[in-house]
Scaffold this motif. Structure first.
Motif, PDB file in Angstrom:
ATOM      1  N   THR A 126      -8.331  13.362  -0.336  1.00  9.95           N
ATOM      2  CA  THR A 126      -9.252  12.416   0.272  1.00  9.95           C
ATOM      3  C   THR A 126     -10.192  11.871  -0.790  1.00  9.95           C
ATOM      4  N   SER A 148      -1.307   5.475   2.987  1.00  7.46           N
ATOM      5  CA  SER A 148      -2.377   6.414   3.317  1.00  7.46           C
ATOM      6  C   SER A 148      -3.418   5.732   4.197  1.00  7.46           C
ATOM      7  N   SER A 149      -4.138   6.527   4.956  1.00  9.65           N
ATOM      8  CA  SER A 149      -5.157   6.012   5.854  1.00  9.65           C
ATOM      9  C   SER A 149      -6.366   5.538   5.064  1.00  9.65           C
ATOM     10  N   SER A 150      -7.080   4.580   5.629  1.00  5.57           N
ATOM     11  CA  SER A 150      -8.295   4.072   5.016  1.00  5.57           C
ATOM     12  C   SER A 150      -9.258   3.658   6.114  1.00  5.57           C
ATOM     13  N   THR A 191       0.833  -1.192   0.000  1.00  4.68           N
ATOM     14  CA  THR A 191       0.000   0.000   0.000  1.00  4.68           C
ATOM     15  C   THR A 191       0.866   1.240   0.000  1.00  4.68           C
ATOM     16  N   ARG A 242     -15.875   3.504   1.558  1.00  2.00           N
ATOM     17  CA  ARG A 242     -14.467   3.482   1.961  1.00  2.00           C
ATOM     18  C   ARG A 242     -13.910   4.877   1.718  1.00  2.00           C
ATOM     19  N   THR A 243     -13.260   5.410   2.715  1.00  2.00           N
ATOM     20  CA  THR A 243     -12.601   6.713   2.597  1.00  2.00           C
ATOM     21  C   THR A 243     -11.103   6.491   2.722  1.00  2.00           C
ATOM     22  N   THR A 244     -10.345   7.043   1.796  1.00  2.00           N
ATOM     23  CA  THR A 244      -8.886   6.952   1.847  1.00  2.00           C
ATOM     24  C   THR A 244      -8.318   8.356   1.765  1.00  2.00           C
TER      25      THR A 244
END
Length: 86
Positions: A46, A4-6, A1, A27-29
């Protein structure tokens, strides 16, 4: 990956029966929300994506089942033990 945050969220919920609620799975990344970085990324960093649907069925007073279905039809089912808080 890419680091980044997910995270996933259950939205647009509708009670279909007294024991079944369902809605849209998103899903938010985005960027990492580490020290001194939260809120510093532009909104274009985002991404919010509709990835499927969900249902939560309350089978009994101590058991629920979460079912998630992605856009390709794959279903994930998770049993959730429920505990009454005092």
């Amino acid at each position: 990956t890419d680091g980044s945050s997910s995270w996933h969220s259950l939205q647009n919920t509708i009670w279909r029966t007294p024991t079944l609620v369902g809605g849209t799975l998103y899903r938010t990344t985005g960027g990492n929300c580490g020290a001194n970085t939260c809120g510093t990324l532009p909104s274009s960093a985002t991404r919010i994506e509709d990835i499927g649907t969900f249902e939560i069925e309350f089978a009994s007073e101590d058991q629920a089942v979460l079912r998630m279905r992605n856009r390709m039809g794959l279903i994930i089912q998770i049993d959730i033990p429920l505990v009454r808080l005092r």
